[in-house]
Design an enzyme around this catalytic site. Structure first.
Site, short mmCIF file in Angstrom:
data_model
loop_
_atom_site.label_atom_id
_atom_site.label_comp_id
_atom_site.label_asym_id
_atom_site.label_seq_id
_atom_site.Cartn_x
_atom_site.Cartn_y
_atom_site.Cartn_z
N CYS A 53 -26.69 -40.11 3.76
CA CYS A 53 -27.71 -39.59 2.84
C CYS A 53 -27.83 -40.40 1.56
O CYS A 53 -28.86 -40.36 0.89
CB CYS A 53 -27.39 -38.15 2.47
SG CYS A 53 -27.42 -37.06 3.89
N1 COA Z 1 -34.60 -20.19 13.96
C1 COA Z 1 -34.37 -18.89 13.69
N2 COA Z 1 -33.20 -18.43 13.22
C2 COA Z 1 -32.22 -19.34 13.03
C3 COA Z 1 -32.40 -20.70 13.29
C4 COA Z 1 -33.66 -21.12 13.78
N3 COA Z 1 -33.92 -22.40 14.06
N4 COA Z 1 -31.27 -21.37 12.98
C5 COA Z 1 -30.40 -20.44 12.55
N5 COA Z 1 -30.98 -19.21 12.57
C6 COA Z 1 -30.38 -17.93 12.22
C7 COA Z 1 -28.90 -17.89 12.52
O1 COA Z 1 -28.66 -17.51 13.85
C8 COA Z 1 -28.40 -16.88 11.53
O2 COA Z 1 -28.62 -15.59 12.02
P1 COA Z 1 -27.52 -14.44 11.78
O3 COA Z 1 -27.44 -14.29 10.28
O4 COA Z 1 -28.12 -13.29 12.49
O5 COA Z 1 -26.26 -14.97 12.38
C9 COA Z 1 -29.32 -17.06 10.33
O6 COA Z 1 -30.48 -17.71 10.83
C10 COA Z 1 -28.71 -17.90 9.25
O7 COA Z 1 -28.19 -19.12 9.85
P2 COA Z 1 -27.54 -20.25 9.04
O8 COA Z 1 -27.19 -21.41 9.92
O9 COA Z 1 -26.45 -19.68 8.21
O10 COA Z 1 -28.81 -20.68 8.19
P3 COA Z 1 -28.93 -21.04 6.67
O11 COA Z 1 -29.67 -19.97 5.99
O12 COA Z 1 -27.63 -21.51 6.12
O13 COA Z 1 -29.89 -22.30 6.77
C11 COA Z 1 -29.72 -24.68 6.72
C12 COA Z 1 -29.55 -23.42 7.56
C13 COA Z 1 -29.29 -25.89 7.53
C14 COA Z 1 -31.20 -24.84 6.39
C15 COA Z 1 -28.86 -24.51 5.45
O14 COA Z 1 -27.55 -24.24 5.80
C16 COA Z 1 -28.88 -25.69 4.54
O15 COA Z 1 -29.81 -25.93 3.83
N6 COA Z 1 -27.84 -26.46 4.48
C17 COA Z 1 -27.78 -27.61 3.59
C18 COA Z 1 -27.42 -28.79 4.31
C19 COA Z 1 -28.53 -29.62 4.82
O16 COA Z 1 -29.67 -29.32 4.88
N7 COA Z 1 -28.07 -30.75 5.25
C20 COA Z 1 -28.90 -31.71 5.87
C21 COA Z 1 -28.18 -32.99 5.94
S1 COA Z 1 -27.92 -33.65 4.30
#
Ligand code: COA
Length: 374
Positions: A157
């Site tokens: 990144c």
């Molecule tokens: N569609 C629908 N629901 C989804 C999904 C999708 N594609 N992916 C995950 N979910 C659901 C999960 O199953 C989970 O449900 P639950 O609470 O019932 O278990 C819920 O959404 C939350 O999942 P989670 O993985 O914890 O999502 P999040 O809110 O943390 O968002 C990211 C995921 C990746 C967007 C977030 O973690 C993030 O921004 N991370 C920063 C890191 C990043 O983006 N890095 C990129 C490389 S630098």
């Protein structure tokens, strides 16, 4: 007196193909249905878990992404393939990454009023390289008719900002007067389009930046680089295990762990405070505070990360004018996001205005450049 280093031009190459959330998620959901039907017996016995549907509402809310550009769309939405179709090129053809690098480089050179003769070094810095050697940078150098030298570097990144740091140091050390830094982020072949957690995150792009010593600058839209700051701290929370050892490992060279995967929640929790503190410290070195910045060209991984970082620093959310967002249409483009934002949103600043380019993510790695409009 040491050289004042200047960013005198940037270039942005955007692929002609794009994929909206709706298209991507329709394809994923069809793939998941097919997977669940084909594996119904194993799912019934609990041997494997059924794949739930992805949702466009979730993706936009969790990431801010609405659409992404893609180098080659064919194959990605095909539920029997789930990866792009990119024909192999022969050794005497320009490689894919060099091709998009050259497109961005030509635009940056035009913006900085530079010809090949003016450039002393080429750095190709990105998250993935198409091959180990010869360097893509040397191929680009040859294609553009640049003398001097070139090399590739990988910092995930933070590849773009760290590449600019190396250019800054070369100019300061007077080993080069003008350096072309290019970030051909051809990331789509590394995306696991069958993984619900990450299939929506990335897009392809190429960016390029010219850095040069003040004495040769002719561009009217240029920024002095006030200083640079870099930070790394090892973490496996964002990882790709693809590499040349795969052949000897006797494991699946295309297995899920060989593609991009992450612990998104942990990344969010770890990286936001680190990035905010990094920016605060970088500014403090110059007796500046976040309020002194006219613009923040932040890494574009996730809108909620950028909101949180600006809130920690300003005590309120930065406006879109202060911290522009491009990931709604470009998605996460690995290291290129902050450079895209800089390319699209820097002309309106006036002489003396401060801005910061800052990347944060895999490694972990954080890289910033404090710049001031000339
Ligand atoms: N569609 C629908 N629901 C989804 C999904 C999708 N594609 N992916 C995950 N979910 C659901 C999960 O199953 C989970 O449900 P639950 O609470 O019932 O278990 C819920 O959404 C939350 O999942 P989670 O993985 O914890 O999502 P999040 O809110 O943390 O968002 C990211 C995921 C990746 C967007 C977030 O973690 C993030 O921004 N991370 C920063 C890191 C990043 O983006 N890095 C990129 C490389 S630098």
């Amino acid at each position: 007196m040491t050289q004042q280093v200047v960013i005198s031009g940037t270039g942005l190459w955007t692929p002609k193909h794009s994929i909206t959330n709706e298209e991507l998620i329709d394809s994923y959901n069809d793939y998941a249905d097919k997977f669940n039907t084909e594996n119904a017996d194993k799912i019934a016995t609990g041997e494997i878990v059924a794949k739930p549907h992805s949702s466009a509402e979730f993706v936009e809310k969790a990431s801010g992404i609405k659409s992404r550009y893609i180098y080659e769309k064919e194959g990605v939405l095909d539920i029997n393939r789930m990866r792009p179709v990119i024909a192999e090129r022969s050794d005497d053809q320009l490689s894919n990454q060099a091709e998009i690098a050259v497109e961005a480089a030509r635009k940056a050179m035009k913006a900085a009023n530079k010809t090949a003769d003016d450039i002393d070094a080429v750095i190709v810095s990105c998250a993935y390289l198409q091959r180990s050697y010869p360097a893509i940078a040397i191929e680009v150098q040859s294609e553009l008719g640049i003398k001097g030298f070139g090399f590739d570097m990988l910092v995930a990144c933070s590849a773009a900002t760290f590449g600019m740091h190396r250019a800054y140091e070369m100019i300061k050390a007077e080993t080069a007067k003008t350096v072309l830094v290019i970030n051909p982020e051809l990331v789509s072949p590394q995306i696991n389009y069958t993984d619900r957690d990450s299939h929506f995150i990335f897009g392809d792009v190429a960016t390029a930046i010219i850095l040069e010593a003040e004495e040769t600058v002719t561009s009217h839209n240029a920024y002095n680089v006030v200083s640079t700051k870099a930070f790394t701290q090892f973490s496996s929370n964002i990882r790709s295990n693809h590499g040349y050892l795969n052949r000897a490992n006797d494991t699946d060279p295309y297995g899920a762990d060989k593609l991009f995967h992450q612990e998104g929640r942990k990344v969010f929790k770890d990286v936001c405070p680190l990035a905010a503190e990094h920016i605060r410290e970088h500014l403090a070195k110059h007796d500046l505070t976040p309020k002194d910045l006219t613009r923040w060209w932040l890494h574009q991984a996730n809108i909620n990360m950028n909101t949180l970082i600006s809130k920690r620093l300003l005590g309120r959310e930065a406006t879109l004018e202060e911290a522009p967002i491009v990931l709604d249409r470009y998605a996460n483009t690995a290291s290129a996001g902050s450079v895209i934002a800089f390319n699209l949103y820097n002309e309106d600043l006036v002489k003396g205005d401060y801005g910061i380019l800052c990347s944060f993510g895999a490694g972990y790695s954080i890289g910033s450049l404090l710049v001031q409009k000339r």
